[in-house]
Enzyme design. Sequence first.
Site, PDB file in Angstrom:
ATOM      1  N   GLU A 146       0.472  -1.041   0.095  1.00  0.00           N
ATOM      2  CA  GLU A 146      -0.119  -0.115   0.227  1.00  0.00           C
ATOM      3  C   GLU A 146       0.483   1.366   0.107  1.00  0.00           C
ATOM      4  O   GLU A 146       1.710   1.448   0.255  1.00  0.00           O
ATOM      5  CB  GLU A 146      -0.672   0.047   0.883  1.00  0.00           C
ATOM      6  CG  GLU A 146      -1.983  -0.960   0.767  1.00  0.00           C
ATOM      7  CD  GLU A 146      -3.200  -0.447   2.628  1.00  0.00           C
ATOM      8  OE1 GLU A 146      -4.265  -0.857   2.535  1.00  0.00           O
ATOM      9  OE2 GLU A 146      -1.961   0.428   3.895  1.00  0.00           O
ATOM     10  N   ARG A 196      -6.900   5.301  28.449  1.00  0.00           N
ATOM     11  CA  ARG A 196      -6.294   4.025  28.830  1.00  0.00           C
ATOM     12  C   ARG A 196      -6.085   4.659  29.940  1.00  0.00           C
ATOM     13  O   ARG A 196      -4.921   4.810  30.025  1.00  0.00           O
ATOM     14  CB  ARG A 196      -6.240   3.007  27.601  1.00  0.00           C
ATOM     15  CG  ARG A 196      -7.322   3.151  26.217  1.00  0.00           C
ATOM     16  CD  ARG A 196      -6.608   2.189  25.556  1.00  0.00           C
ATOM     17  NE  ARG A 196      -7.190   1.786  24.369  1.00  0.00           N
ATOM     18  CZ  ARG A 196      -7.264   0.419  23.441  1.00  0.00           C
ATOM     19  NH1 ARG A 196      -6.584   0.296  23.333  1.00  0.00           N
ATOM     20  NH2 ARG A 196      -8.034   0.720  22.397  1.00  0.00           N
ATOM     21  N   ARG A 223     -16.443  -6.766  16.346  1.00  0.00           N
ATOM     22  CA  ARG A 223     -16.606  -6.896  17.487  1.00  0.00           C
ATOM     23  C   ARG A 223     -16.644  -5.232  18.160  1.00  0.00           C
ATOM     24  O   ARG A 223     -16.471  -4.296  17.307  1.00  0.00           O
ATOM     25  CB  ARG A 223     -15.035  -7.264  18.167  1.00  0.00           C
ATOM     26  CG  ARG A 223     -13.584  -6.659  17.693  1.00  0.00           C
ATOM     27  CD  ARG A 223     -12.510  -6.858  18.543  1.00  0.00           C
ATOM     28  NE  ARG A 223     -11.403  -6.628  17.971  1.00  0.00           N
ATOM     29  CZ  ARG A 223     -11.012  -5.625  18.316  1.00  0.00           C
ATOM     30  NH1 ARG A 223     -11.798  -4.072  19.558  1.00  0.00           N
ATOM     31  NH2 ARG A 223      -9.613  -4.266  18.229  1.00  0.00           N
ATOM     32  N   HIS A 253      -5.462   8.581  12.468  1.00  0.00           N
ATOM     33  CA  HIS A 253      -7.072   7.680  12.679  1.00  0.00           C
ATOM     34  C   HIS A 253      -7.904   8.343  12.841  1.00  0.00           C
ATOM     35  O   HIS A 253      -8.253   8.337  14.202  1.00  0.00           O
ATOM     36  CB  HIS A 253      -6.164   6.469  13.723  1.00  0.00           C
ATOM     37  CG  HIS A 253      -6.636   5.779  14.225  1.00  0.00           C
ATOM     38  ND1 HIS A 253      -6.316   3.831  13.750  1.00  0.00           N
ATOM     39  CD2 HIS A 253      -7.965   5.418  14.357  1.00  0.00           C
ATOM     40  CE1 HIS A 253      -7.459   2.872  14.060  1.00  0.00           C
ATOM     41  NE2 HIS A 253      -8.273   3.977  14.422  1.00  0.00           N
ATOM     42  N   TYR A 296       2.356   4.345   1.289  1.00  0.00           N
ATOM     43  CA  TYR A 296       2.506   4.655   2.710  1.00  0.00           C
ATOM     44  C   TYR A 296       2.482   6.251   2.937  1.00  0.00           C
ATOM     45  O   TYR A 296       2.794   6.740   2.401  1.00  0.00           O
ATOM     46  CB  TYR A 296       3.644   4.026   3.543  1.00  0.00           C
ATOM     47  CG  TYR A 296       4.110   4.466   4.983  1.00  0.00           C
ATOM     48  CD1 TYR A 296       4.265   4.007   5.806  1.00  0.00           C
ATOM     49  CD2 TYR A 296       5.455   5.642   5.380  1.00  0.00           C
ATOM     50  CE1 TYR A 296       3.917   4.364   7.231  1.00  0.00           C
ATOM     51  CE2 TYR A 296       5.476   6.195   5.939  1.00  0.00           C
ATOM     52  CZ  TYR A 296       4.397   5.479   7.710  1.00  0.00           C
ATOM     53  OH  TYR A 296       5.170   5.577   8.812  1.00  0.00           O
ATOM     54  N   LEU A 297       1.064   6.673   4.025  1.00  0.00           N
ATOM     55  CA  LEU A 297       0.841   7.750   4.360  1.00  0.00           C
ATOM     56  C   LEU A 297       1.807   8.566   5.379  1.00  0.00           C
ATOM     57  O   LEU A 297       1.852   8.182   6.406  1.00  0.00           O
ATOM     58  CB  LEU A 297      -0.796   7.910   4.462  1.00  0.00           C
ATOM     59  CG  LEU A 297      -1.651   7.410   3.814  1.00  0.00           C
ATOM     60  CD1 LEU A 297      -2.882   7.345   4.365  1.00  0.00           C
ATOM     61  CD2 LEU A 297      -1.668   8.208   2.070  1.00  0.00           C
TER      62      LEU A 297
END
Length: 449
Positions: free
Chosen positions: A201, A338, A292, A209, A203-204
């Site tokens: 692919e 988190r 999920r 994200h 690559y950016l």
Amino acid sequence: MLDKIVIANRGEIALRILRACKELGIKTVAVHSSADRDLKHVLLADETVCIGPAPSVKSYLNIPAIISAAEITGAVAIHPGYGFLSENANFAEQVERSGFIFIGPKAETIRLMGDKVSAIAAMKKAGVPCVPGSDGPLGDDMDKNRAIAKRIGYPVIIKASGGGGGRGMRVVRGDAELAQSISMTRAEAKAAFSNDMVYMEKYLENPRHVEIQVLADGQGNAIYLAERDCSMQRRHQKVVEEAPAPGITPELRRYIGERCAKACVDIGYRGAGTFEFLFENGEFYFIEMNTRIQVEHPVTEMITGVDLIKEQLRIAAGQPLSIKQEEVHVRGHAVECRINAEDPNTFLPSPGKITRFHAPGGFGVRWESHIYAGYTVPPYYDSMIGKLICYGENRDVAIARMKNALQELIIDGIKTNVDLQIRIMNDENFQHGGTNIHYLEKKLGLQEK
């Protein structure tokens, strides 16, 4: 509605599932390893079954033991949570073949989306924008492979078809290193995933994200519930997530969301799912679909008011979606940190006994965790011990609340990453919004040269 379900997971997500079941009047069976008999959801469940010793392979990944637990307790369905067996098509298949409902998509859908090459082909067919790439697995003809790289344009990334979570990938910046990178990724993939298929692919360099949450009932109805930004990562592991993503316009949200919902209908998707994208210069590029529930689902719940776990349970019971797309509204902003039991400097896990614990509270503060004073964090599993989610009428308020909540949170006896999260919340670039996926590693001086 389902009468009784097995919760085939541990920790905070098992407790989250248990709470949703209780609200819907569903009886619960907690399966656990011998190391987890003191987990909060195990203590609260209607029935418990010890399915094996501490190592995951002998307990939470032990398919016959989990299915046996469903049989002996008379449960009708199994919820896999996230991680462990949640995206294991063989598990989903065996659950259904044994006469139980798998709370998630059909096995063939998990297989289709779990293989990156077939997933990309399905998404292209559905009109979901993808990263320019090899359009299938790479062969052994290096002249052809070099031609593909030239067409895409360097830098490119070689990825394992069966990979995920940042494993099985290599960035290539020129022809000279292409052949070696392909063979090394192949060897790694065969060892890690028993599948040496690799693809290429573009690559950016500096993407964010951004992911889209979807719900589909497998009866021809699918909706999208806005997006999340999970760009604050270390070693491809998410650290902070937020919803909605800074700078995404309602038009852009509708454009990408409608395509994801259509793709769900096209592939016959059932349950909750997430389309993960790289986002750069106003363009979305599909990377993978998680079939999920995800760790960061609460930020979406906070801004939409939709209980995603309850929706999963309703869908599994054969009910159509309880909400229509026009009823989904984005209100305010939510941020999730988190909380991990790890050394803040080395990032190595820090298991042990929690001697003192105090959960934060107040308006717009949500604490999702299984820990308590006297609880011992075992060394056998993932280091995440909780999630702190803060909601506000706008992003600034959500961040301000998060700063206060992090300072209120007390976890003594083990090391945690709370101080790192405070640093991130105080970071000017984070406060401004829109940092890319490499930002945290650069900030921590961890960027690989």
